[in-house]
Design a protein around this motif. Structure first.
Motif, PDB file in Angstrom:
ATOM      1  N   GLU A   1      -4.676   9.790  -5.387  1.00 34.51           N
ATOM      2  CA  GLU A   1      -4.254  10.264  -3.914  1.00 34.51           C
ATOM      3  C   GLU A   1      -2.783  10.753  -4.001  1.00 34.51           C
TER       4      GLU A   1
ATOM      5  N   TYR B   1       4.969   2.336  -6.373  1.00 36.26           N
ATOM      6  CA  TYR B   1       3.962   1.386  -5.944  1.00 36.26           C
ATOM      7  C   TYR B   1       2.587   1.675  -6.595  1.00 36.26           C
ATOM      8  N   ALA B   2       2.366   2.970  -6.588  1.00 32.67           N
ATOM      9  CA  ALA B   2       1.077   3.321  -7.286  1.00 32.67           C
ATOM     10  C   ALA B   2       0.966   3.151  -8.818  1.00 32.67           C
TER      11      ALA B   2
ATOM     12  N   GLY C   1       0.621  -1.176   0.112  1.00 34.36           N
ATOM     13  CA  GLY C   1       0.040  -0.011   0.043  1.00 34.36           C
ATOM     14  C   GLY C   1       0.932   1.283  -0.240  1.00 34.36           C
TER      15      GLY C   1
ATOM     16  N   HIS D   1       1.022  -0.996  -9.182  1.00 32.49           N
ATOM     17  CA  HIS D   1      -0.181  -1.546  -8.851  1.00 32.49           C
ATOM     18  C   HIS D   1      -1.789  -1.005  -9.189  1.00 32.49           C
ATOM     19  N   ASN D   2      -1.196   0.122  -9.950  1.00 33.59           N
ATOM     20  CA  ASN D   2      -2.491   0.876 -10.433  1.00 33.59           C
ATOM     21  C   ASN D   2      -3.476   1.402  -9.405  1.00 33.59           C
ATOM     22  N   ALA D   3      -2.944   1.718  -8.148  1.00 28.48           N
ATOM     23  CA  ALA D   3      -4.014   1.835  -7.142  1.00 28.48           C
ATOM     24  C   ALA D   3      -3.374   3.244  -6.316  1.00 28.48           C
ATOM     25  N   GLY D   4      -4.203   4.068  -6.031  1.00 34.57           N
ATOM     26  CA  GLY D   4      -3.938   5.201  -5.502  1.00 34.57           C
ATOM     27  C   GLY D   4      -3.214   6.479  -6.048  1.00 34.57           C
ATOM     28  N   LYS D   5      -3.258   6.384  -7.422  1.00 38.72           N
ATOM     29  CA  LYS D   5      -2.951   7.378  -8.181  1.00 38.72           C
ATOM     30  C   LYS D   5      -3.251   8.711  -7.962  1.00 38.72           C
TER      31      LYS D   5
END
Length: 92
Positions: free
Chosen positions: A30, A20-21, A3, A24-28
């Motif tokens: 943010e 990481y973002a 995370g 994992h294509n997550a939290g971009k």
């Protein structure tokens, strides 16, 4: 790392969080928002010399001026707008 960290205290922390973002294509969104805040939030408001005699209750926003804040996170990390913009570009 699992995370996106709640706080990034070093340049490496910021780089790892962006990586990481992206991976994992997550939290971009943010991370982009946090980087924009890091880039743009390096001023503080200081009472103008000409307004020193104005009572506090009568002061208005015009009685203050923006000055560079040496304690801002961006200045502590010694990062440039270009470095931050490069990280934001990776997120897009």
């Amino acid at each position: 790392m699992v995370g996106i960290p709640a706080t990034c205290n070093t340049k490496t922390d910021w780089e790892n969080a962006v990586e990481y973002a992206v991976v994992h294509n997550a939290g971009k969104g943010e991370m982009k928002s946090r980087l924009e805040h890091l880039r743009d939030d390096h001023y503080k408001l200081v009472l103008k010399e000409s307004s020193k005699d104005v009572p506090v209750e009568e002061q208005t926003p015009e009685d203050y001026e923006k000055v560079e804040d040496p304690a801002a996170e961006k200045n502590k990390l010694a990062v440039s707008d270009e470095w931050i913009n490069a990280l934001i570009a990776k997120l897009e």
